[in-house]
Design a protein around this motif. Structure first.
Motif: not given
Lengths: 245, 499
Positions: A77-78, A86, A53, A110, A106, A158, A81-82, A155
């Motif tokens: 990259i965000n 992790m 990630n 977002l 998050a 998301m 990662r979403s 995690s």
């Protein structure tokens, strides 16, 4: 088992300054697959999972997620990662927020969910990890095992396509390892794609579809749990297993 | 808490007793010749200072002690720390009025002439002031003003009154002085009065200018005029060659004597009683209002500065941390580092003076604002380092967890790192606020009346060093204790939140 490739790693290399940690790693992970990574400490397994990630930037090679090279410059990259969950060895819950807020922060920030949608999702997830009554508590009031279950729920909030676990039970007291592993097993049974760096050989044996043995800067040996644990080929793996089993 | 306070009061009372007792060692000065080898007190930068300096370091071992105020010198004399004070005649009379143990020697030390100082490049104003002065001497106004303050029969009988038809079309005449020099300038019911004050008002009337008095330290007056912070300076100031190098002087308006104050060998008994002394220092003429007004300014400065300092410190800390963690913002980081180096490497007082006399040299900014700006900039530097420490103390895993969920660096910083960092540094921020409050006591150097200067003004009126200082100390202590309690409570509440 479906054979649609979710993650493809090509010729991956990683160095910290002059110290090369990973050299020329190649791997394909299919959707729904559960990969366990084992190996002696310092073999680069944690670094490897952190490149997936991009918490660690690679120094060579490429990583494709759904066909898109996430190591390229200009990649959002965000967004990547979403989509990649992790879970850390030390949980890394946000101590200043309630459990529920840990889960909803998050997705709401977002713009993926409204606060009420996120709240609802959080409640479902807390129920799933068996900690509904802790919704309004703060992380410091939880045991290690509870913290890690919350971290997993955070995690999951998301809706990730794949979950990365970096030694999720290493910081736990022995009596709390079980509750986390059984939650992870449930996730695997539900078809979640998972990459797990672990020292729990029992888990690797029982739950993983494939086991990777990392040593000497890369994947030294890989195979089904049966192949790895019953018929290890290379001497390093044999030595390793003789120490941990 | 109560026990602590009573212990404190006990300590203060003891200090009070010790401070009031007088010691009787040293040399008795009875004639001018006795000055050799004596310890002489003067007000810094005055003519007395210049004359006395001739004795300094002579074979007899004369020592010169320079004080910011006559009152301090007189107090030192009273306590036997020095043997004599050289000072202008009128302030000498005023300051020994209530002191039975002190006397003014009959023999004058020197004669001198007072004049008004004006910036070197301001000949136009110099000419106008001299013309006005000549007219005022001609029509007897100058004598009238002097008689209103000096002379037992005429004192208070003939104050100067502005003509009714005067119009102030020509703007404001900013006058720098040090209101601690009776009868030339001193406070009466909160207003600066005295010979100089009436005279300059009369000159202002002639020039059609409204007089605005700036009360600053005596040794800053020439600076203030030279840098155009003030148009003229009038403070019982004698023309000397040294001063003429940096400033011009008008014609003289009064002749004065330098005299010597010394201990009176014939003195019997003590001065006035403690209760009378309390009354004289705080109750008479509502002198306590100097303290309350000063306190208000102190609080305003400290509060505004701590808030603005927080904003500055916050931004600087973010820049520094971002650079440390990601390598970005390198130019901004260099600027911030320079700022921190300069501010943390120089004394607050120097910064305040530079901001007032250099940065805002030609801009007319209220002193309160100058002080707020100076203290904000100073506090910002310390808050920045506190905040940076706070942010760095948050485990890296927090940033990683935030980023791994897809949050941006900025989002993670704002929603996850900063709230925790602020909580961690709250005690340090509280301490910063506390030390800031105490630091504001240097505001007097730019003539701003803060709490400390409020006490100073009382001292310059009553010539009593002890009580006003103790009162000021108690007020500071009280505020700081209150804040300490507040910060403690806040911490407790925040901690409770997480359990």
């Amino acid at each position: 088992m479906g054979n649609e490739v979710l993650i493809k790693v090509e010729n991956l290399s990683k160095s910290f300054g002059n110290n090369q940690v990973l050299n020329n790693v190649n791997l394909q992970i299919e959707k729904g697959e559960v990969i366990a990574i084992i190996g002696p400490s310092g073999c680069g397994k944690s670094t490897f999972i952190r490149t997936l990630n991009q918490l660690e930037e690679v120094t060579g090679g490429a990583i494709y997620l759904d066909g898109e090279d996430i190591t390229k410059k200009g990649v959002d990259i965000n967004n990547v990662r979403s989509r990649v969950g992790m879970v850390f060895q030390h949980f890394n819950l946000f101590p200043h927020l309630t459990i529920k807020k840990n889960l909803t922060l998050a997705p709401v920030k977002l713009g993926l969910m409204s606060q009420s949608e996120a709240d609802q999702k959080a409640e479902e997830l807390l129920k799933r990890v068996g900690l509904s009554e802790k919704a309004d508590a703060y992380p410091d009031s939880l045991s290690g095992g509870q913290k890690q279950r919350i971290a997993i729920a955070r995690s999951l909030a998301m809706n990730p396509e794949v979950m990365l676990f970096d030694e999720p039970t290493s910081a736990l007291d022995p009596e709390m390892v079980g509750e986390v592993l059984s939650l992870m097993k449930e996730l695997a049974d539900d078809g979640m794609t998972m990459v797990v760096v672990t020292h729990e050989m029992g888990f690797a044996k029982e739950v993983a579809d494939r086991v990777l043995f990392f040593d000497e800067k890369g994947i030294k040996e890989e195979g089904t749990p049966a192949e790895i644990f019953e018929f290890p080929q290379c001497q390093r793996l044999k030595d390793f297993l003789s120490k941990v089993l | 808490m109560k026990k602590k306070l009573s212990l404190l009061l006990l300590a203060l009372t003891t200090a009070l007793m010790v401070g009031c007792g007088s010691k009787d060692t040293g040399k008795l000065v009875q004639t001018m010749d006795d000055l050799e080898g004596a310890r002489i007190g003067v007000q810094l930068g005055t003519i007395g200072d210049i004359y006395a300096s001739d004795y300094e370091g002579d074979e007899a071992g004369t020592v010169i002690e320079r004080y910011n105020k006559i009152a301090d010198a007189v107090q030192a004399l009273k306590q036997g720390k020095i043997d004599a004070v050289i000072v202008d005649e009128q302030p000498a009379i005023a300051s020994t009025e209530n002191e039975a143990t002190l006397t003014i020697l009959d023999e004058p030390f020197a004669l001198e002439e007072y004049a008004i100082c004006i910036a070197k490049d301001n000949d136009e104003l110099l000419t106008k002031v001299n013309e006005a002065l000549a007219e005022l001497k001609e029509d007897g106004t100058v004598d009238q003003i002097i008689n209103n303050y000096i002379g037992d029969s005429t004192k208070g009988t003939c104050p100067y009154v502005s003509p009714e038809d005067v119009s102030y079309d020509n703007g404001t005449l900013v006058v720098a002085t040090n209101v601690a020099f009776p009868p030339y300038e001193y406070y009466d019911k909160g207003e600066p009065v005295g010979i100089d004050m009436e005279l300059i008002t009369a000159i202002g009337d002639k020039l059609g200018m409204k007089v605005k008095v700036e009360d600053i330290e005596f040794d800053s007056i020439i600076n203030a005029v030279d840098s155009h912070k003030a148009d003229v300076g009038i403070a019982g100031m004698t023309m000397t060659e040294e001063r003429l190098k940096s400033i011009n002087f008008s014609d003289s308006y009064v002749t004065s004597k330098q005299v010597i104050i010394a201990a009176d060998p014939k003195a019997t008994g003590e001065g006035i009683g403690f209760i009378d002394n309390l009354k004289r220092n705080f109750i008479d003429d509502d002198r306590w209002t100097f303290l309350t007004k000063g306190l208000v300014n102190t609080l305003i400065i400290a509060l505004c500065a701590v808030l603005a300092g927080m904003v500055i410190g916050f931004m600087v800390a973010i820049v520094r941390v971002t650079y440390d963690k990601t390598g970005g913002l390198s130019v901004l980081n260099a600027i911030c580092k320079l700022y921190l180096t300069i501010i943390r490497g120089t004394p607050m007082m120097i910064q305040l003076l530079i901001i007032y006399y250099v940065v805002f040299k030609s801009v007319n900014v209220p002193k309160l604002l100058v002080a707020i700006i100076a203290f904000s900039i100073n506090s910002g530097a310390y808050v920045a380092e506190i905040m940076r420490g706070g942010i760095m103390s948050i485990d890296n895993g927090q940033m990683e967890a935030g980023r791994s969920l897809g949050l941006t660096y900025k989002q993670t910083m704002i929603s996850i790192i900063l709230p925790q960092a602020i909580k961690n540094v709250l005690p340090s921020l509280g301490n910063e606020f506390i030390s800031l409050i105490k630091e504001t006591s240097i505001c007097g150097y730019i003539g701003l009346m803060d709490l400390t200067r409020g006490g100073d003004i009382i001292r310059s009126i009553t010539y009593e060093a002890f009580l006003p200082l103790i009162a000021v100390a108690i007020i500071y202590l009280f505020i700081v204790q209150l804040l300490t309690l507040g910060v403690g409570q806040l911490e407790k509440n925040l901690r409770k939140n997480e359990q």
